[in-house]
Design an enzyme around this catalytic site. Structure first.
Site, PDB file in Angstrom:
ATOM      1  N   ASP A 182       0.831  -1.206   0.000  1.00 13.15           N
ATOM      2  CA  ASP A 182       0.000   0.000   0.000  1.00 13.15           C
ATOM      3  C   ASP A 182       0.868   1.261   0.000  1.00 13.15           C
ATOM      4  OD1 ASP A 182      -2.312   1.513   0.121  1.00 13.15           O
ATOM      5  OD2 ASP A 182      -3.096   0.559   1.933  1.00 13.15           O
ATOM      6  N   ASP A 185     -10.613   2.105  -3.639  1.00 13.42           N
ATOM      7  CA  ASP A 185     -11.211   1.842  -2.333  1.00 13.42           C
ATOM      8  C   ASP A 185     -12.729   1.917  -2.414  1.00 13.42           C
ATOM      9  OD1 ASP A 185      -9.022   1.228  -0.868  1.00 13.42           O
ATOM     10  OD2 ASP A 185      -8.780   3.201   0.049  1.00 13.42           O
TER      11      ASP A 185
HETATM   12  C1  DGJ Z   1      -5.841   1.940   1.734  1.00 10.93           C
HETATM   13  C2  DGJ Z   1      -6.176   0.726   0.936  1.00 10.93           C
HETATM   14  O1  DGJ Z   1      -6.616   1.091  -0.328  1.00 10.93           O
HETATM   15  C3  DGJ Z   1      -7.220  -0.089   1.678  1.00 10.93           C
HETATM   16  O2  DGJ Z   1      -7.604  -1.186   0.915  1.00 10.93           O
HETATM   17  C4  DGJ Z   1      -6.656  -0.514   3.008  1.00 10.93           C
HETATM   18  O3  DGJ Z   1      -5.590  -1.397   2.798  1.00 10.93           O
HETATM   19  C5  DGJ Z   1      -6.206   0.692   3.796  1.00 10.93           C
HETATM   20  N1  DGJ Z   1      -5.330   1.541   3.020  1.00 10.93           N
HETATM   21  C6  DGJ Z   1      -5.523   0.293   5.057  1.00 10.93           C
HETATM   22  O4  DGJ Z   1      -5.000   1.343   5.732  1.00 10.93           O
END
Ligand code: DGJ
Length: 733
Positions: A482, A552
């Site tokens: 991430d 997301d």
């Molecule tokens: C952003 C990501 O896109 C999410 O899927 C998740 O992993 C969060 N970060 C966790 O902090």
């Protein structure tokens, strides 16, 4: 041979099965661009450089040997434009020399043509065997500054695609600084009736499709965030005004880079247009001491005479076969359950085990433990950088949990955000200088975190060791990598002042090095990229990670827009797509579980909800979805995508289909965004064999490919908001 040089006309002709690209060594050895588009037979296209009229506002080149034909760098179409010597359109190259001036001017010196494609050391790029591609290298020189510039072109003969990159070497005895070095420059002849396409967005709504007429002046997509970004994708296309999904000329440009970029189209007053794609010159100045080289990243260029769909299918095939690497390139991806939306930071080993247990009973194949398993990470406020298992949460340690999950027959995956450090972390307390920062300036904070200086070898060593410890102590099959903030106050404590403008790019090179090191140490690892959703969904990442978390926003209806835009250049096999709970956490919408499955199925499929809370009826739907995933995997992941109805068009419905390479099978998905009254509705299919008959496995109807593509299939009922239908077609002859 896909690339030939005609000594008679001093023309290079670069052909694929469907495209041609021609350039010429022109007056005084300046390189002129002649043509790019559908395949043509002739090499002698020098007449395309003819100009009728010129004014004193376009200075001409003083020839060393008379007669002096009119030649102006400001009027002629230049193959690789330079700054400050009479070409007033955007420059591909600008070099600041020790005189303090930035006049730059390159001329042809020599060339080589060879089979295959060279690697770009330390950087991601498409790759090819000797029979798949041919490469042309043209060496140019600026005789005044001493800069040597090598232009690389590779044609992928079977794809209608070519790639370009550039190397600049300081062959002088003085230092110099590169102010800008674009990886591709293409001068279009007549852009009066062209449209400009780009993919803009934000967190939760990445890669929105926008198509506007190309206007006089500059249009473009840029990022100066240190990442390719949610806001603009490193992709632009020019297309003929009448281009549709399946007809018309389209030129797509996609930059294989995950940092700052600039991709622009500049239409001049005479209707020509210059496309420039490369590292964003803002925030970039690269110092070259004598003998040093700079290697600019790769651009992929696709021409399609078959509309946007043709362009996308070319990108998809090229990326699946010649960009993604490693065992996961062709291996079936596991159906995963990610605990993020199920628990956020609140979980322990029992909760995860319960989710995994239910998942295993439904046919899900891997548990991914998301953010919150390490350090003091109970909220987003702390812990990044302290990559040590929090045994208060995972009692008995990670190894034990992984063993239990493995005993269920499931793989185990884990989340990291390696490039970041929380202000509240042991790592930041111990090494505040490891974060990007500039002298005496307060650092901006985002999500309570700073960005580590990935240009530093000691930072990368620390991260590698942390990841290695985790990997060596448990059976980890997958990492979700991430990245949740953009870069600001970009400076490195280790670099001299005259190298500080290099930090943005050095950061990216450092990231690539770390990714490569991890994949070398763990060749079987499946890596999924992520950046607050799809904030770094770019081709560079696909070289390391064959899949990327698309957004997301997991709402099925929002995902229609997002996945449509993403599919312009990225294949379904790269798009992370999960079924999540309703009401949806991002937009609060409630959609049928069946539609959530149908939409997520058009990507790398998974779940992101608390499975233990599903009803028995919902569990049956999930079981069926997992079975469908296996049944349709091949056609989705290896087939050709045809977009049938754009969600951006009237915003009421969306449809697409995948067709297997041999056209024996197709999967059609139709989804309603907003129901409306209509008398009848037909969807015309595409990509089938017109001469074969297909059985619709859902309705039992048998129709020939030509009927399905011309008359279409009927949607016989008024579907409710957010409803969908999936039709599987199989050829019966
Ligand atoms: C952003 C990501 O896109 C999410 O899927 C998740 O992993 C969060 N970060 C966790 O902090």
């Amino acid at each position: 041979m896909a690339i030939v040089y005609s000594a008679e006309h001093r023309v290079f002709k670069l052909d694929t099965a469907s495209t041609s690209y021609l350039l010429q060594v022109g007056p005084e050895n300046y390189l002129l661009h002649l043509y790019y588009g559908a395949k043509v037979s002739d090499a002698d296209l020098g007449y395309l450089s003819y100009t009728v009229y010129h004014s004193s506002h376009y200075p001409r080149v003083r020839m060393e040997t008379p007669p002096e034909p009119f030649f102006s760098k400001g009027v002629h179409r230049m193959e690789y434009s330079c700054n400050g010597c009479g070409d007033f359109r955007g420059s591909a190259l600008s070099i600041l020399r020790s005189t303090g001036t930035a006049d730059t001017d390159i001329q042809y010196v020599s060339h080589k043509i060879y089979a295959g494609k060279p690697e770009i050391e330390g950087q991601p790029a498409t790759y090819a065997g000797e029979t798949e591609a041919t490469t042309l290298e043209i060496l140019c020189r600026d005789s005044v500054s001493g800069a040597e510039v090598t232009l690389f072109y590779t044609v992928f003969e079977n794809y209608g695609a070519m790639t370009r990159h550039v190397v600049v070497r300081n062959a002088s005895a003085e230092p110099m600084d590169i102010q800008r070095v674009m990886s591709a420059c293409v001068d279009f002849h007549d852009a009066n009736d062209m449209d400009f396409i780009h993919l803009y967005g934000n967190w939760g709504r990445e890669r929105a499709f926008e198509r506007t007429p190309l206007i006089h002046g500059i249009q473009g997509a840029v990022s100066k965030r240190g990442c390719s970004s949610h806001m603009q994708n490193p992709f632009i296309a020019l297309c003929s005004r009448n281009a549709t999904e399946e007809t018309g000329d389209v030129y797509g440009f996609n930059f294989v880079y995950t940092g700052n970029f600039s991709a622009t189209a500049e239409m001049d007053s005479d209707g020509g247009a210059r496309v420039l794609v490369g590292i964003n010159p803002e925030g970039f100045l690269w110092h070259l001491d004598p003998g040093e080289r700079f290697v600019a990243p790769e651009v992929v260029m696709v021409y399609s005479g078959e509309g946007l769909g043709g362009m996308s299918r070319t990108f998809h095939r090229l990326y699946r076969n010649n960009l993604c690497r490693g065992p996961w390139k062709n291996r079936k991806r596991p159906i995963l359950i990610n605990n993020w939306e199920a628990t956020y930071f609140k979980f322990d080993e029992e909760k995860l085990y319960d989710i995994a247990k239910t998942a295993s009973e439904l046919g899900i194949e891997m548990l991914v433990m998301d953010d919150g398993w390490f350090g003091s990470r109970d909220t987003a406020r702390s812990g990044l950088g302290d990559w040590f298992v929090n045994e208060n949460k995972l009692k008995g340690g990670l190894g034990k949990l992984v063993e239990r999950v493995n005993a269920l027959g499931m793989k185990f995956g884990i989340w990291f955000e390696p490039e970041m450090v929380s202000e509240d972390s042991d790592l930041f307390r111990a090494h505040p200088d490891w974060a990007l920062q500039t002298p005496n300036r307060r650092m901006s904070i985002a999500r309570y975190q700073y960005v580590l200086d990935m240009s530093r070898a000691d930072v990368r060593d620390y991260l590698f060791d942390c990841i290695k410890k985790v990997m060596d102590n448990a059976n980890i099959a997958y990492i979700k990598w991430d990245f949740n903030r953009s870069l600001s106050e970009v400076g490195s404590a280790l670099l001299a002042p005259n190298r500080q403008q290099e930090v943005f790019h050095r950061y990216v090179l450092g990231l690539y090095e770390l990714l490569e090191r991890i994949l070398t140490a763990y060749p079987d690892l499946l890596l999924e990229g992520c950046a607050s959703g799809g904030g770094r969904f770019d081709p560079a990442w696909l070289y390391y990670a064959p899949q990327f978390w698309t957004s997301d926003d997991t709402d099925a209806i929002e995902r229609l827009d997002i996945q449509y835009g993403t599919s312009l250049c990225y294949p379904a096999s790269a798009m992370g797509a999960h079924v999540s709970a309703c009401p949806n956490h991002q937009v609060k919408r409630t959609t049928p579980l069946q539609t959530r499955g149908a939409v997520a199925m058009a990507g790398t499929f998974g779940y992101e909800l608390d499975l233990t809370k599903l009803t028995d009826a919902e569990k049956d739907v999930v079981r069926q979805q997992c079975a469908d995933y296996h049944q349709y995997y091949d056609v989705i992941h290896n087939g050709d995508l045809y977009r049938l109805i754009s969600p951006w068009k009237d915003r009421t419905r969306c449809a697409w289909m995948f067709v297997s390479a041999d056209k024996s099978e197709a999967l059609v998905t139709y989804a309603v965004m907003r129901s409306e009254v209509y008398q009848r509705y037909y969807v015309r299919l595409a990509g089938l064999d017109p001469n074969r008959r297909y059985r619709n496995e859902q309705t039992g109807q048998i129709l020939s490919g030509d009927t399905l593509m011309n008359a279409g299939i009927c949607i016989p009922e008024v579907l409710r908001d957010f409803d969908s239908r999936v039709f599987h077609l199989t050829a019966i002859d």
